[in-house]
Design a protein around this motif. Structure first.
Motif, PDB file in Angstrom:
ATOM      1  N   LEU A  57     -19.781   0.844  -7.628  1.00 42.61           N
ATOM      2  CA  LEU A  57     -18.819  -0.265  -7.651  1.00 42.61           C
ATOM      3  C   LEU A  57     -19.343  -1.461  -6.869  1.00 42.61           C
ATOM      4  N   PHE A  58     -19.262  -2.632  -7.482  1.00 45.38           N
ATOM      5  CA  PHE A  58     -19.455  -3.898  -6.776  1.00 45.38           C
ATOM      6  C   PHE A  58     -18.052  -4.308  -6.348  1.00 45.38           C
ATOM      7  N   ILE A  59     -17.842  -4.632  -5.076  1.00 48.32           N
ATOM      8  CA  ILE A  59     -16.467  -4.739  -4.586  1.00 48.32           C
ATOM      9  C   ILE A  59     -16.205  -6.086  -3.928  1.00 48.32           C
ATOM     10  N   ILE A  60     -15.075  -6.675  -4.275  1.00 46.55           N
ATOM     11  CA  ILE A  60     -14.549  -7.851  -3.569  1.00 46.55           C
ATOM     12  C   ILE A  60     -13.229  -7.422  -2.940  1.00 46.55           C
ATOM     13  N   ARG A  61     -13.070  -7.685  -1.642  1.00 54.55           N
ATOM     14  CA  ARG A  61     -11.796  -7.383  -0.980  1.00 54.55           C
ATOM     15  C   ARG A  61     -11.336  -8.603  -0.194  1.00 54.55           C
ATOM     16  N   ASN A  62     -10.072  -8.880  -0.285  1.00 54.46           N
ATOM     17  CA  ASN A  62      -9.476  -9.935   0.549  1.00 54.46           C
ATOM     18  C   ASN A  62      -7.964  -9.721   0.598  1.00 54.46           C
ATOM     19  N   ALA A  63      -7.302 -10.514   1.409  1.00 56.69           N
ATOM     20  CA  ALA A  63      -5.847 -10.393   1.509  1.00 56.69           C
ATOM     21  C   ALA A  63      -5.205 -10.765   0.176  1.00 56.69           C
ATOM     22  N   GLY A  64      -4.549  -9.803  -0.441  1.00 55.52           N
ATOM     23  CA  GLY A  64      -3.802 -10.070  -1.673  1.00 55.52           C
ATOM     24  C   GLY A  64      -4.596  -9.977  -2.957  1.00 55.52           C
ATOM     25  N   ASN A  65      -5.835  -9.415  -2.896  1.00 53.57           N
ATOM     26  CA  ASN A  65      -6.705  -9.331  -4.097  1.00 53.57           C
ATOM     27  C   ASN A  65      -6.626 -10.613  -4.932  1.00 53.57           C
ATOM     28  N   ILE A  66      -6.959 -11.698  -4.252  1.00 56.18           N
ATOM     29  CA  ILE A  66      -6.814 -13.023  -4.850  1.00 56.18           C
ATOM     30  C   ILE A  66      -8.162 -13.557  -5.313  1.00 56.18           C
ATOM     31  N   VAL A  67      -8.135 -14.254  -6.444  1.00 51.75           N
ATOM     32  CA  VAL A  67      -9.331 -14.909  -6.978  1.00 51.75           C
ATOM     33  C   VAL A  67      -8.987 -16.384  -7.195  1.00 51.75           C
TER      34      VAL A  67
END
Ligand SMILES: [Zn+2]
Length: 231
Positions: A57-67
Motif C-alpha cells: 500500500l502507498f498511503i496518505i494519512r491526514n486529519a479527515g482523509n482530505i484531498v
C-alpha cells in the motif's frame, strides 16, 4: 523505555528475521497495488485492516482523509496522488473515512475548533458539505448525523481525487479503479460505496457489483458522485 521503542526491538528481533527476504527485495523498488488515503486517527490501521505487507500500500494519512481539489497550490496529497498514479501506476485508489471522526466532528461544529486555526483552514477542503450540514443534516437525529457526514466526506474527497488530472487520464484509459470505504470503529467492519445501489454496503457486496459494472466504472463513478454531492 517507551512502548514504541520496545516495539521496535521486538520487530527487529522477532519479526524482521521472518520477513527478511521481503524487506531485502523491497530495497530494490516498490510496486504497490493501491493508494490508500485515510485519516490520521490512531484507531484505524490500513495494513491491519487490509492484511497487507510492506510494499503493498502507498498511503496518505491526514486529519479527515482530505484531498485538496485541483486548482490550488501543490500539496502533499496531490503530489503523492500524481506520483502514485503516474509513476507507480497503482491500479486502485481507496479513500477510507471512519465513524466518530474528530475532523468531521469539527467540520460539523466549527465552534469546537476555537484555538485550532490550522485545522479549521484544512477543513475548508470539505466546506462543500456545509449546505448538507445546515440543511438535511441538521434535520437528522444527532446520533446519525456524524456517521452520514463521514460517508459524504469520503465521497467528496474521492471526487477530489477523481478531479486530479493524472487520475482523470488513468480513468479514461481504464487503468484505475476508485473506492470509497468507511471503517466502523464500533465493530471493525468496512462498508464500501456501491455505485449500483447508490449507498454504502458490506464491502463484499460492493465488490460483487463492481465486477459486473467494471467496464463502465469511470463513467458510473463520475455520475454517481455528482448525484451524491449535489445537495
Ligand atoms: Zn478521523
Amino acid at each position: 523505555m517507551t512502548r514504541i521503542i520496545e516495539g521496535f526491538m521486538k520487530f527487529r528481533d522477532k519479526v524482521l528475521p521472518e520477513k527478511e527476504a521481503l524487506i531485502r527485495k523491497l530495497a530494490n523498488g516498490q510496486s504497490p497495488q493501491a493508494l490508500f488515503i485515510t485519516c490520521s486517527d490512531s484507531r484505524l490501521n490500513p495494513n491491519l485492516l487490509t492484511q497487507t505487507e510492506p510494499g503493498d500500500l502507498f498511503i496518505i494519512r491526514n486529519a479527515g482523509n482530505i484531498v485538496p481539489p485541483p486548482g490550488g497550490q501543490a500539496s502533499g496529497e496531490t503530489a503523492t496522488i500524481e506520483y502514485a498514479v503516474k509513476h507507480l501506476k497503482v491500479k486502485d485508489i481507496f479513500v477510507c473515512g471512519h465513524t466518530h471522526c474528530g475532523a468531521m466532528g469539527g467540520l460539523m461544529k466549527p465552534e469546537s475548533l476555537t484555538g485550532l486555526p490550522l485545522v479549521r483552514g484544512w477543513l475548508s477542503h470539505a466546506e462543500d458539505l456545509r449546505s448538507w450540514i445546515d440543511g438535511e443534516g441538521a434535520r437528522m437525529p444527532a446520533d446519525q448525523r456524524l456517521a452520514r457526514l463521514v460517508e459524504l466526506n469520503t465521497l467528496l474527497q474521492l471526487e477530489h481525487v477523481r478531479q486530479q488530472p493524472t487520475v482523470k487520464a488513468a480513468l479514461v484509459e481504464g487503468k484505475l479503479r476508485l473506492h470509497a470505504w468507511v471503517y466502523k470503529l464500533e465493530d471493525g467492519t468496512v462498508q464500501a460505496f456501491d455505485q449500483v445501489q447508490n449507498s454504502f454496503v458490506a464491502v463484499e457486496d460492493a465488490t460483487r457489483q463492481k465486477l459486473g459494472a467494471q467496464v463502465h466504472e469511470a463513467a458510473a463513478v463520475n455520475s454517481v458522485m455528482g448525484q451524491i454531492i449535489d445537495y
